[in-house]
Motif scaffolding. Structure first.
Motif, PDB file in Angstrom:
ATOM      1  N   ASP A   1       0.817  -1.217   0.000  1.00 49.55           N
ATOM      2  CA  ASP A   1       0.000   0.000   0.000  1.00 49.55           C
ATOM      3  C   ASP A   1       0.849   1.266   0.000  1.00 49.55           C
ATOM      4  O   ASP A   1       0.330   2.361   0.119  1.00 49.55           O
ATOM      5  N   GLY A   2       2.165   1.104  -0.103  1.00 51.54           N
ATOM      6  CA  GLY A   2       3.037   2.260  -0.227  1.00 51.54           C
ATOM      7  C   GLY A   2       3.355   2.959   1.071  1.00 51.54           C
ATOM      8  O   GLY A   2       3.822   4.085   1.073  1.00 51.54           O
ATOM      9  N   THR A   3       3.139   2.292   2.206  1.00 54.23           N
ATOM     10  CA  THR A   3       3.443   2.946   3.474  1.00 54.23           C
ATOM     11  C   THR A   3       3.819   1.949   4.550  1.00 54.23           C
ATOM     12  O   THR A   3       3.320   0.827   4.582  1.00 54.23           O
ATOM     13  N   VAL A   4       4.762   2.351   5.400  1.00 50.70           N
ATOM     14  CA  VAL A   4       5.069   1.637   6.639  1.00 50.70           C
ATOM     15  C   VAL A   4       4.663   2.598   7.745  1.00 50.70           C
ATOM     16  O   VAL A   4       5.294   3.630   7.936  1.00 50.70           O
ATOM     17  N   PRO A   5       3.562   2.345   8.473  1.00 50.16           N
ATOM     18  CA  PRO A   5       3.034   3.320   9.416  1.00 50.16           C
ATOM     19  C   PRO A   5       3.928   3.537  10.616  1.00 50.16           C
ATOM     20  O   PRO A   5       4.683   2.651  11.029  1.00 50.16           O
ATOM     21  N   ARG A   6       3.833   4.734  11.169  1.00 51.93           N
ATOM     22  CA  ARG A   6       4.532   5.050  12.399  1.00 51.93           C
ATOM     23  C   ARG A   6       3.976   4.185  13.517  1.00 51.93           C
ATOM     24  O   ARG A   6       2.770   3.969  13.609  1.00 51.93           O
ATOM     25  N   GLY A   7       4.833   3.667  14.357  1.00 48.39           N
ATOM     26  CA  GLY A   7       4.367   2.808  15.438  1.00 48.39           C
ATOM     27  C   GLY A   7       5.470   2.468  16.409  1.00 48.39           C
ATOM     28  O   GLY A   7       6.539   3.085  16.393  1.00 48.39           O
ATOM     29  N   TYR A   8       5.204   1.484  17.251  1.00 42.17           N
ATOM     30  CA  TYR A   8       6.225   1.028  18.189  1.00 42.17           C
ATOM     31  C   TYR A   8       5.990  -0.443  18.508  1.00 42.17           C
ATOM     32  O   TYR A   8       4.874  -0.945  18.445  1.00 42.17           O
ATOM     33  N   ALA A   9       7.090  -1.120  18.808  1.00 46.00           N
ATOM     34  CA  ALA A   9       7.045  -2.547  19.109  1.00 46.00           C
ATOM     35  C   ALA A   9       7.626  -2.774  20.501  1.00 46.00           C
ATOM     36  O   ALA A   9       8.694  -2.262  20.832  1.00 46.00           O
ATOM     37  N   CYS A  10       6.907  -3.536  21.309  1.00 42.61           N
ATOM     38  CA  CYS A  10       7.365  -3.904  22.649  1.00 42.61           C
ATOM     39  C   CYS A  10       8.161  -5.203  22.520  1.00 42.61           C
ATOM     40  O   CYS A  10       7.625  -6.211  22.057  1.00 42.61           O
ATOM     41  N   MET A  11       9.418  -5.175  22.905  1.00 40.94           N
ATOM     42  CA  MET A  11      10.329  -6.273  22.620  1.00 40.94           C
ATOM     43  C   MET A  11      10.762  -7.025  23.882  1.00 40.94           C
ATOM     44  O   MET A  11      10.918  -6.445  24.958  1.00 40.94           O
ATOM     45  N   ARG A  12      10.982  -8.313  23.703  1.00 40.45           N
ATOM     46  CA  ARG A  12      11.468  -9.180  24.786  1.00 40.45           C
ATOM     47  C   ARG A  12      12.655  -9.964  24.256  1.00 40.45           C
ATOM     48  O   ARG A  12      12.588 -10.606  23.212  1.00 40.45           O
ATOM     49  N   HIS A  13      13.800  -9.892  24.976  1.00 43.79           N
ATOM     50  CA  HIS A  13      14.984 -10.637  24.558  1.00 43.79           C
ATOM     51  C   HIS A  13      14.676 -12.127  24.478  1.00 43.79           C
ATOM     52  O   HIS A  13      13.939 -12.664  25.312  1.00 43.79           O
ATOM     53  N   LEU A  14      15.264 -12.801  23.506  1.00 42.52           N
ATOM     54  CA  LEU A  14      15.085 -14.246  23.395  1.00 42.52           C
ATOM     55  C   LEU A  14      15.853 -14.991  24.477  1.00 42.52           C
ATOM     56  O   LEU A  14      15.474 -16.096  24.866  1.00 42.52           O
ATOM     57  N   GLN A  15      16.918 -14.379  24.960  1.00 35.37           N
ATOM     58  CA  GLN A  15      17.745 -15.001  25.996  1.00 35.37           C
ATOM     59  C   GLN A  15      17.945 -14.027  27.153  1.00 35.37           C
ATOM     60  O   GLN A  15      17.902 -12.809  26.961  1.00 35.37           O
ATOM     61  N   PRO A  16      18.169 -14.534  28.381  1.00 37.08           N
ATOM     62  CA  PRO A  16      18.477 -13.651  29.507  1.00 37.08           C
ATOM     63  C   PRO A  16      19.766 -12.890  29.231  1.00 37.08           C
ATOM     64  O   PRO A  16      20.573 -13.326  28.406  1.00 37.08           O
ATOM     65  N   PRO A  17      19.991 -11.759  29.915  1.00 40.32           N
ATOM     66  CA  PRO A  17      19.142 -11.199  30.982  1.00 40.32           C
ATOM     67  C   PRO A  17      17.922 -10.472  30.424  1.00 40.32           C
ATOM     68  O   PRO A  17      17.927 -10.033  29.270  1.00 40.32           O
ATOM     69  N   HIS A  18      16.918 -10.335  31.284  1.00 41.85           N
ATOM     70  CA  HIS A  18      15.693  -9.628  30.941  1.00 41.85           C
ATOM     71  C   HIS A  18      15.539  -8.429  31.870  1.00 41.85           C
ATOM     72  O   HIS A  18      15.035  -8.569  32.983  1.00 41.85           O
TER      73      HIS A  18
END
Length: 213
Positions: A121-138
């Motif tokens: 569609d010709g766009t990558v919308p503004r946003g945010y992603a909540c991330m969690r490490h795959l490995q410790p530490p967390h």
């Protein structure tokens, strides 16, 4: 920084900014303390569509690699995969849904209008992603010393000038913990008698009751 997503390449970059909102704390009966870990930013109520790897940039359950100044979406099976998306929203972080309590960090994605993008569609919308490490530490875990939110089990230290900041409860960071959040309540009057500091957490139980450690 901006992120870019191509249907063919899926090599998109995002600026990662872990944003810390100042909280409001005070000792019982004393002057208010401004600053502290409080809650860190959360954003627009519109969720990004969920799908498998490659269809939507950093959709829920997709993974990213780590870089010095940018992050690239990769397959979660890749040896480069370092963190997984646990929540994803369009818009800006301020004023929208908060990330899950044990989120390790937040990726902020600037809007792009490339010639080719993930859904055509010709766009990558503004946003945010909540991330969690795959490995410790967390760092987002209780007492981990980081993450975008302050939660029960986290520790803080005095910065001076009435401000505090989160640090690891086990003393593994440069600054030793001075207070620990032991309970979250909807009103200060419900904190235990041992409370020495009130920490703003946000949500339905916005008051964190902290005691010396």
């Amino acid at each position: 920084m901006h992120v870019r997503s191509g249907w063919g390449t899926r090599a998109a970059f995002a600026a990662a900014v872990a944003v810390l909102l100042t909280g409001c704390q005070s000792a019982p009966g004393g002057a208010g303390k401004e600053g502290g870990p409080g809650e860190r930013r959360a954003a627009s109520p519109t969720p990004v569509r969920q799908s498998g790897y490659g269809a939507v940039f950093l959709a829920i359950d997709e993974c990213s690699s780590f870089g010095r100044t940018s992050f690239t979406e990769v397959s979660c099976e890749s040896e480069r995969a370092a963190a997984r998306v646990v929540a994803r929203h369009d818009g800006t972080v301020r004023g929208g849904p908060r990330c899950p309590a044990t989120t390790d960090f937040v990726l902020h994605i600037s809007e792009q209008r490339p010639s080719s993008d993930e859904d055509g569609d010709g766009t990558v919308p503004r946003g945010y992603a909540c991330m969690r490490h795959l490995q410790p530490p967390h760092p987002g875990d209780p007492g981990g010393g980081g993450g975008p939110r302050t939660i029960v089990g986290d520790c803080v230290y005095d910065l001076g000038d009435g401000k505090v900041r989160e640090t690891a409860c086990d003393g593994s960071e440069k600054r030793e913990p001075e207070f620990k959040v032991v309970k979250a309540v909807d009103d200060r009057s419900k904190c235990p008698a041992s409370t020495a500091l009130y920490v703003r957490l946000g949500g339905t139980s916005p008051v964190g009751c902290a005691r010396p450690v």
